[in-house]
Write a protein that holds these residues in place. Structure first.
Motif, PDB file in Angstrom:
ATOM      1  N   VAL A 135       0.374  -1.524  -0.265  1.00  0.00           N
ATOM      2  CA  VAL A 135       0.089   0.009  -0.575  1.00  0.00           C
ATOM      3  C   VAL A 135       1.085   1.531  -0.008  1.00  0.00           C
ATOM      4  O   VAL A 135       0.850   2.577  -0.418  1.00  0.00           O
ATOM      5  N   GLY A 136       1.767   1.060   0.588  1.00  0.00           N
ATOM      6  CA  GLY A 136       3.010   2.289   0.757  1.00  0.00           C
ATOM      7  C   GLY A 136       3.224   2.607  -0.768  1.00  0.00           C
ATOM      8  O   GLY A 136       3.828   4.289  -1.207  1.00  0.00           O
ATOM      9  N   LYS A 137       3.240   1.368  -1.518  1.00  0.00           N
ATOM     10  CA  LYS A 137       4.612   1.761  -2.925  1.00  0.00           C
ATOM     11  C   LYS A 137       2.791   2.342  -3.425  1.00  0.00           C
ATOM     12  O   LYS A 137       3.376   3.544  -4.273  1.00  0.00           O
ATOM     13  N   ALA A 138       1.736   2.087  -3.591  1.00  0.00           N
ATOM     14  CA  ALA A 138       0.765   2.455  -4.660  1.00  0.00           C
ATOM     15  C   ALA A 138       0.396   3.447  -3.957  1.00  0.00           C
ATOM     16  O   ALA A 138       0.408   4.482  -4.989  1.00  0.00           O
ATOM     17  N   VAL A 139       0.667   4.637  -2.580  1.00  0.00           N
ATOM     18  CA  VAL A 139      -0.002   5.337  -2.923  1.00  0.00           C
ATOM     19  C   VAL A 139       0.979   6.231  -2.772  1.00  0.00           C
ATOM     20  O   VAL A 139       0.700   7.969  -2.850  1.00  0.00           O
ATOM     21  N   ARG A 140       2.627   6.361  -2.361  1.00  0.00           N
ATOM     22  CA  ARG A 140       3.142   7.229  -2.424  1.00  0.00           C
ATOM     23  C   ARG A 140       4.044   7.553  -4.218  1.00  0.00           C
ATOM     24  O   ARG A 140       4.451   8.011  -4.682  1.00  0.00           O
ATOM     25  N   GLY A 141       3.424   6.107  -4.823  1.00  0.00           N
ATOM     26  CA  GLY A 141       4.220   6.405  -5.965  1.00  0.00           C
ATOM     27  C   GLY A 141       3.702   7.251  -7.170  1.00  0.00           C
ATOM     28  O   GLY A 141       2.845   7.437  -7.128  1.00  0.00           O
ATOM     29  N   GLY A 142       4.021   6.367  -8.554  1.00  0.00           N
ATOM     30  CA  GLY A 142       3.376   7.936  -9.909  1.00  0.00           C
ATOM     31  C   GLY A 142       2.377   6.729 -10.108  1.00  0.00           C
ATOM     32  O   GLY A 142       2.391   6.946 -10.876  1.00  0.00           O
ATOM     33  N   SER A 143       2.254   5.728  -9.307  1.00  0.00           N
ATOM     34  CA  SER A 143       0.836   5.244 -10.245  1.00  0.00           C
ATOM     35  C   SER A 143      -0.994   6.384 -10.044  1.00  0.00           C
ATOM     36  O   SER A 143      -0.001   7.320  -9.262  1.00  0.00           O
ATOM     37  N   VAL A 144      -2.348   5.702 -10.187  1.00  0.00           N
ATOM     38  CA  VAL A 144      -3.166   6.039  -9.975  1.00  0.00           C
ATOM     39  C   VAL A 144      -3.779   6.613  -8.698  1.00  0.00           C
ATOM     40  O   VAL A 144      -4.297   7.264  -8.626  1.00  0.00           O
ATOM     41  N   PHE A 145      -3.171   5.912  -7.613  1.00  0.00           N
ATOM     42  CA  PHE A 145      -3.348   6.134  -6.964  1.00  0.00           C
ATOM     43  C   PHE A 145      -1.985   6.554  -5.575  1.00  0.00           C
ATOM     44  O   PHE A 145      -2.202   7.281  -4.511  1.00  0.00           O
ATOM     45  N   GLY A 146      -1.127   7.625  -6.623  1.00  0.00           N
ATOM     46  CA  GLY A 146      -0.118   7.952  -5.992  1.00  0.00           C
ATOM     47  C   GLY A 146      -0.901   9.269  -5.211  1.00  0.00           C
ATOM     48  O   GLY A 146      -1.345  10.184  -5.683  1.00  0.00           O
ATOM     49  N   ILE A 147      -0.943  10.003  -3.621  1.00  0.00           N
ATOM     50  CA  ILE A 147      -1.608  10.196  -3.971  1.00  0.00           C
ATOM     51  C   ILE A 147      -0.276  11.938  -3.294  1.00  0.00           C
ATOM     52  O   ILE A 147      -0.945  13.763  -3.000  1.00  0.00           O
ATOM     53  N   GLN A 148       0.345  11.836  -3.390  1.00  0.00           N
ATOM     54  CA  GLN A 148       1.436  12.792  -3.037  1.00  0.00           C
ATOM     55  C   GLN A 148       1.338  13.838  -1.480  1.00  0.00           C
ATOM     56  O   GLN A 148       1.515  15.298  -1.595  1.00  0.00           O
ATOM     57  N   ASN A 149       0.640  13.208  -0.145  1.00  0.00           N
ATOM     58  CA  ASN A 149       0.639  13.407   0.847  1.00  0.00           C
ATOM     59  C   ASN A 149       1.178  12.191   1.655  1.00  0.00           C
ATOM     60  O   ASN A 149       0.652  11.516   1.912  1.00  0.00           O
ATOM     61  N   GLU A 150       2.536  13.225   2.364  1.00  0.00           N
ATOM     62  CA  GLU A 150       2.814  11.824   2.847  1.00  0.00           C
ATOM     63  C   GLU A 150       1.971  11.202   4.676  1.00  0.00           C
ATOM     64  O   GLU A 150       1.575  10.141   4.827  1.00  0.00           O
ATOM     65  N   THR A 151       1.297  12.566   4.813  1.00  0.00           N
ATOM     66  CA  THR A 151       0.854  12.411   5.940  1.00  0.00           C
ATOM     67  C   THR A 151      -0.603  11.321   5.740  1.00  0.00           C
ATOM     68  O   THR A 151      -0.477  10.172   6.630  1.00  0.00           O
ATOM     69  N   LEU A 152      -1.050  11.972   4.939  1.00  0.00           N
ATOM     70  CA  LEU A 152      -2.624  10.389   4.185  1.00  0.00           C
ATOM     71  C   LEU A 152      -1.589   9.427   3.833  1.00  0.00           C
ATOM     72  O   LEU A 152      -2.294   8.531   4.474  1.00  0.00           O
ATOM     73  N   ALA A 153      -0.194   9.031   3.131  1.00  0.00           N
ATOM     74  CA  ALA A 153       0.322   8.429   2.626  1.00  0.00           C
ATOM     75  C   ALA A 153       0.717   7.080   3.910  1.00  0.00           C
ATOM     76  O   ALA A 153       0.178   5.934   3.768  1.00  0.00           O
ATOM     77  N   ALA A 154       0.675   7.895   5.089  1.00  0.00           N
ATOM     78  CA  ALA A 154       1.133   6.668   6.308  1.00  0.00           C
ATOM     79  C   ALA A 154      -0.200   6.465   7.422  1.00  0.00           C
ATOM     80  O   ALA A 154       0.095   5.793   7.578  1.00  0.00           O
ATOM     81  N   THR A 155      -1.021   7.483   7.257  1.00  0.00           N
ATOM     82  CA  THR A 155      -2.151   6.415   7.284  1.00  0.00           C
ATOM     83  C   THR A 155      -3.103   5.554   7.072  1.00  0.00           C
ATOM     84  O   THR A 155      -2.926   4.242   7.673  1.00  0.00           O
ATOM     85  N   LEU A 156      -2.991   5.831   5.420  1.00  0.00           N
ATOM     86  CA  LEU A 156      -3.783   4.934   4.370  1.00  0.00           C
ATOM     87  C   LEU A 156      -3.028   3.249   4.763  1.00  0.00           C
ATOM     88  O   LEU A 156      -3.358   2.107   4.941  1.00  0.00           O
ATOM     89  N   GLU A 157      -1.694   3.435   5.537  1.00  0.00           N
ATOM     90  CA  GLU A 157      -0.343   2.263   4.721  1.00  0.00           C
ATOM     91  C   GLU A 157      -1.419   1.637   6.440  1.00  0.00           C
ATOM     92  O   GLU A 157      -0.895   0.541   6.266  1.00  0.00           O
TER      93      GLU A 157
END
Length: 162
Positions: free
Chosen positions: A91-113
């Protein structure tokens, strides 16, 4: 310079990523423990909260008489931690990467993963605990009914594929 001033206090830095991940973990761990009625250790808050008379009391963990063998409990814990690590990583790779699910927000990414990892861990722990309780554990009702007619023992040996 006084001795009090010469002592350095090292404190960890607090940032939004750690706080949001920790709060998410605490909430989800408590939510799933309550939903699955995970046995609590003596003195836990869940055991002190007054329930209505219609509800059964919250289960308490007894190390002298565990519901499943301690080796099985260790395996359940290990499997849960492995599931958490795998899901958190993906999930960390998906939300931090350049994929469709990339959110470019580290706080939200940490929460989601963290949320995804904790949910995976709690589900694996629950299913593993139930599996070992059925195959190896001796619930009070099952132990009492073992000698009654119609009782079929459960095989606990491993099965190998041909």
């Amino acid at each position: 310079m006084s001795p009090a001033n010469s002592v350095r206090i090292s404190a960890t830095t607090v940032d939004s990523q750690r706080v949001s991940a920790d709060l998410t973990r605490i909430f989800l761990e408590a939510f799933f423990d309550a939903a699955f009625r995970v046995p609590a250790v003596h003195g836990a808050t869940a055991l002190r909260v007054g329930l209505s008379s219609q509800e059964s009391p919250y289960p308490e963990f007894d190390a002298n008489h565990p519901t499943i063998p301690l080796e099985a409990l260790a395996r359940v814990t290990r499997d849960g931690l492995r599931a958490e690590a795998a899901v958190t990583s993906r999930v960390g790779k998906a939300v931090r990467g350049g994929s469709v699910f990339g959110i470019q927000n580290e706080t939200l990414a940490a929460t989601l993963e963290t949320a995804a990892g904790v949910i995976a861990k709690k589900l694996v722990e629950h299913e593993g605990f139930c599996y070992f309780q059925v195959t190896e554990g001796q619930p009070a009702i099952a132990a009492r009914e073992q000698n009654e007619p119609g009782h079929a023992p459960v095989a606990t040996g491993s099965v190998t594929a041909p």
